[in-house]
Design an enzyme around this catalytic site. Structure first.
Site, PDB file in Angstrom:
ATOM      1  N   CYS A  54       0.811  -1.217   0.000  1.00  0.00           N
ATOM      2  CA  CYS A  54       0.000   0.000   0.000  1.00  0.00           C
ATOM      3  C   CYS A  54       0.845   1.268   0.000  1.00  0.00           C
ATOM      4  O   CYS A  54       0.607   2.187  -0.792  1.00  0.00           O
ATOM      5  CB  CYS A  54      -0.999  -0.001   1.152  1.00  0.00           C
ATOM      6  SG  CYS A  54      -0.303   0.007   2.819  1.00  0.00           S
ATOM      7  N   HIS A 106      -2.781   0.954   6.932  1.00  0.00           N
ATOM      8  CA  HIS A 106      -3.088   0.930   5.501  1.00  0.00           C
ATOM      9  C   HIS A 106      -3.220   2.348   4.974  1.00  0.00           C
ATOM     10  O   HIS A 106      -3.649   3.253   5.695  1.00  0.00           O
ATOM     11  CB  HIS A 106      -4.378   0.157   5.238  1.00  0.00           C
ATOM     12  CG  HIS A 106      -4.634  -0.113   3.791  1.00  0.00           C
ATOM     13  ND1 HIS A 106      -3.806  -0.891   3.022  1.00  0.00           N
ATOM     14  CD2 HIS A 106      -5.618   0.323   2.961  1.00  0.00           C
ATOM     15  CE1 HIS A 106      -4.281  -0.951   1.787  1.00  0.00           C
ATOM     16  NE2 HIS A 106      -5.377  -0.210   1.719  1.00  0.00           N
ATOM     17  N   HIS A 118      -5.835   1.245  -4.253  1.00  0.00           N
ATOM     18  CA  HIS A 118      -4.913   0.799  -3.208  1.00  0.00           C
ATOM     19  C   HIS A 118      -4.409  -0.602  -3.505  1.00  0.00           C
ATOM     20  O   HIS A 118      -4.939  -1.305  -4.370  1.00  0.00           O
ATOM     21  CB  HIS A 118      -5.591   0.869  -1.835  1.00  0.00           C
ATOM     22  CG  HIS A 118      -6.763  -0.056  -1.662  1.00  0.00           C
ATOM     23  ND1 HIS A 118      -6.979  -0.770  -0.511  1.00  0.00           N
ATOM     24  CD2 HIS A 118      -7.798  -0.388  -2.473  1.00  0.00           C
ATOM     25  CE1 HIS A 118      -8.088  -1.492  -0.625  1.00  0.00           C
ATOM     26  NE2 HIS A 118      -8.597  -1.270  -1.805  1.00  0.00           N
TER      27      HIS A 118
END
Length: 141
Positions: A54, A106, A118
């Site tokens: 990510c 994240h 993402h």
């Protein structure tokens, strides 16, 4: 780049707050839709080890669009820019979630309409998905 933008699900929508820089960040991330998630993968130079995680994806897209170098992890990227209310997020802003004691686990790139691009997790690929409940947004530029 023109064809990639035409294929974007948001092409021509004129979403509120869209900026040329934000669009470029999104466009650069979209180039890698379908690329595998690789833990520790990616940096300002693009994917590594066959993919992105990510924060590698956000590092690449932001740097390629703006020249701004982000720190390596979602926890350290959270410290860059200014926090904004999630409802004011615009394409190109970063969205953070999966909160832990040391910060977000994240990060994604907001694309508008409650969606982000993402690199989610092991066994998945770079993709568009809904912003998670409890996510927070930061504006870098």
């Amino acid at each position: 780049m023109v064809f990639a933008r035409l294929l974007s699900p948001f092409f021509g929508l004129g979403l509120p707050g869209m900026t040329e820089t934000g669009n470029r960040v999104v466009d650069l991330a979209f180039r890698y839709l379908g690329l595998p998630y690789v833990w520790g993968g990616g940096n300002v130079n693009g994917p590594s080890g066959g993919g992105f995680d990510c924060s590698g994806l956000t590092s690449y897209a932001v740097y390629a669009a703006t020249g701004v170098r982000l720190p390596r992890t979602s926890q350290t990227q959270w410290r860059v820019g200014t926090e904004i209310p999630i409802q004011l997020a615009r394409p190109g802003d970063l969205v953070f979630g999966n909160w832990q004691s040391d910060g977000p686990g994240h990060v994604g790139i907001y694309i508008g309409g409650g969606q982000m691009v993402h690199a989610p997790t092991f066994g998945d690929v770079v993709r568009v998905g809904a912003v998670f409940p409890g996510m927070k947004a930061r504006r870098l530029l």
